[in-house]
Motif scaffolding. Structure first.
Motif, PDB file in Angstrom:
ATOM      1  N   UNK A  68      44.569 -21.844  45.815  1.00 52.53           N
ATOM      2  CA  UNK A  68      44.285 -21.908  44.380  1.00 52.53           C
ATOM      3  C   UNK A  68      43.726 -20.582  43.881  1.00 52.53           C
ATOM      4  N   UNK A  69      42.801 -20.000  44.628  1.00 53.94           N
ATOM      5  CA  UNK A  69      42.226 -18.715  44.221  1.00 53.94           C
ATOM      6  C   UNK A  69      43.289 -17.620  44.168  1.00 53.94           C
ATOM      7  N   UNK A  70      44.228 -17.647  45.101  1.00 53.27           N
ATOM      8  CA  UNK A  70      45.319 -16.665  45.094  1.00 53.27           C
ATOM      9  C   UNK A  70      46.185 -16.860  43.856  1.00 53.27           C
ATOM     10  N   UNK A  71      46.497 -18.113  43.520  1.00 54.74           N
ATOM     11  CA  UNK A  71      47.278 -18.380  42.302  1.00 54.74           C
ATOM     12  C   UNK A  71      46.549 -17.912  41.047  1.00 54.74           C
ATOM     13  N   UNK A  72      45.233 -18.108  41.006  1.00 60.30           N
ATOM     14  CA  UNK A  72      44.456 -17.667  39.844  1.00 60.30           C
ATOM     15  C   UNK A  72      44.477 -16.149  39.692  1.00 60.30           C
ATOM     16  N   UNK A  73      44.451 -15.433  40.807  1.00 59.64           N
ATOM     17  CA  UNK A  73      44.561 -13.969  40.744  1.00 59.64           C
ATOM     18  C   UNK A  73      45.906 -13.577  40.145  1.00 59.64           C
ATOM     19  N   UNK A  74      46.972 -14.266  40.555  1.00 60.63           N
ATOM     20  CA  UNK A  74      48.304 -13.967  40.029  1.00 60.63           C
ATOM     21  C   UNK A  74      48.371 -14.250  38.522  1.00 60.63           C
ATOM     22  N   UNK A  75      47.769 -15.340  38.101  1.00 58.52           N
ATOM     23  CA  UNK A  75      47.763 -15.679  36.670  1.00 58.52           C
ATOM     24  C   UNK A  75      46.959 -14.644  35.895  1.00 58.52           C
ATOM     25  N   UNK A  76      45.796 -14.283  36.410  1.00 56.01           N
ATOM     26  CA  UNK A  76      44.948 -13.295  35.751  1.00 56.01           C
ATOM     27  C   UNK A  76      45.663 -11.951  35.623  1.00 56.01           C
ATOM     28  N   UNK A  77      46.363 -11.560  36.667  1.00 53.89           N
ATOM     29  CA  UNK A  77      47.061 -10.274  36.661  1.00 53.89           C
ATOM     30  C   UNK A  77      48.363 -10.340  35.872  1.00 53.89           C
ATOM     31  N   UNK A  78      48.800 -11.561  35.536  1.00 55.22           N
ATOM     32  CA  UNK A  78      50.031 -11.762  34.773  1.00 55.22           C
ATOM     33  C   UNK A  78      51.241 -11.151  35.481  1.00 55.22           C
ATOM     34  N   UNK A  79      51.314 -11.410  36.765  1.00 54.50           N
ATOM     35  CA  UNK A  79      52.443 -10.922  37.544  1.00 54.50           C
ATOM     36  C   UNK A  79      52.687 -11.885  38.695  1.00 54.50           C
ATOM     37  N   UNK A  80      53.922 -11.928  39.190  1.00 51.61           N
ATOM     38  CA  UNK A  80      54.223 -12.832  40.290  1.00 51.61           C
ATOM     39  C   UNK A  80      53.566 -12.377  41.586  1.00 51.61           C
ATOM     40  N   UNK A  81      53.414 -13.316  42.502  1.00 51.19           N
ATOM     41  CA  UNK A  81      52.893 -12.985  43.815  1.00 51.19           C
ATOM     42  C   UNK A  81      54.045 -12.914  44.807  1.00 51.19           C
ATOM     43  N   UNK A  82      53.806 -12.247  45.896  1.00 48.90           N
ATOM     44  CA  UNK A  82      54.817 -12.157  46.945  1.00 48.90           C
ATOM     45  C   UNK A  82      54.115 -12.237  48.286  1.00 48.90           C
ATOM     46  N   UNK A  83      54.783 -12.805  49.235  1.00 49.52           N
ATOM     47  CA  UNK A  83      54.264 -12.852  50.590  1.00 49.52           C
ATOM     48  C   UNK A  83      55.117 -11.924  51.440  1.00 49.52           C
ATOM     49  N   UNK A  84      54.508 -10.875  51.942  1.00 53.88           N
ATOM     50  CA  UNK A  84      55.263  -9.907  52.728  1.00 53.88           C
ATOM     51  C   UNK A  84      54.843  -9.904  54.181  1.00 53.88           C
ATOM     52  N   UNK A  85      53.663 -10.437  54.471  1.00 57.43           N
ATOM     53  CA  UNK A  85      53.172 -10.311  55.837  1.00 57.43           C
ATOM     54  C   UNK A  85      52.244 -11.472  56.165  1.00 57.43           C
ATOM     55  N   UNK A  86      52.753 -12.382  56.925  1.00 59.37           N
ATOM     56  CA  UNK A  86      51.945 -13.473  57.468  1.00 59.37           C
ATOM     57  C   UNK A  86      52.298 -13.524  58.948  1.00 59.37           C
ATOM     58  N   UNK A  87      51.369 -13.121  59.781  1.00 59.22           N
ATOM     59  CA  UNK A  87      51.690 -12.973  61.187  1.00 59.22           C
ATOM     60  C   UNK A  87      51.841 -14.303  61.914  1.00 59.22           C
ATOM     61  N   UNK A  88      51.018 -15.269  61.568  1.00 59.03           N
ATOM     62  CA  UNK A  88      51.130 -16.553  62.254  1.00 59.03           C
ATOM     63  C   UNK A  88      50.502 -17.637  61.396  1.00 59.03           C
TER      64      UNK A  88
END
Length: 92
Positions: A68-88
């Motif tokens: 939820x906090x990650x989504x709120x950052x995306x909304x605040x920044x008014x830009x989409x989020x992307x996942x580029x690196x999740x190791x496990x």
């Protein structure tokens, strides 16, 4: 203030090799305050959130709060989020 208009685009090397927030290990009661502190630093600096996530699971409610906090950052920044690196990441 329109954060998206004032924040420069994120560089590929920063996205792939220099996360400013890392969550490693089990998602538990200690992970949330750690993450919120790092997130507060990112917000104060006015930079992109570049998150490295390396976990074998943990507390689902805390995981949802972090998401939820990650989504709120995306909304605040008014830009989409992307996942580029999740190791496990293990679900279930």
């Amino acid at each position: 203030m329109d954060t998206a208009a004032t924040m420069p685009a994120i560089a590929d090397d920063e996205l792939l090799f220099r996360p400013n927030t890392s969550l490693n290990g089990s998602i538990n009661a200690d992970a949330l305050p750690f993450f919120l502190e790092r997130l507060g630093e990112v917000r104060q600096q006015g930079t992109h959130l570049v998150l490295e996530l390396n976990t074998q699971g943990g507390d689902a409610d805390i995981g949802r709060r972090i998401a939820l906090e990650i989504r709120l950052v995306a909304i605040q920044a008014n830009r989409p989020t992307a996942s580029a690196r999740a190791t496990s990441i293990r679900l279930g």
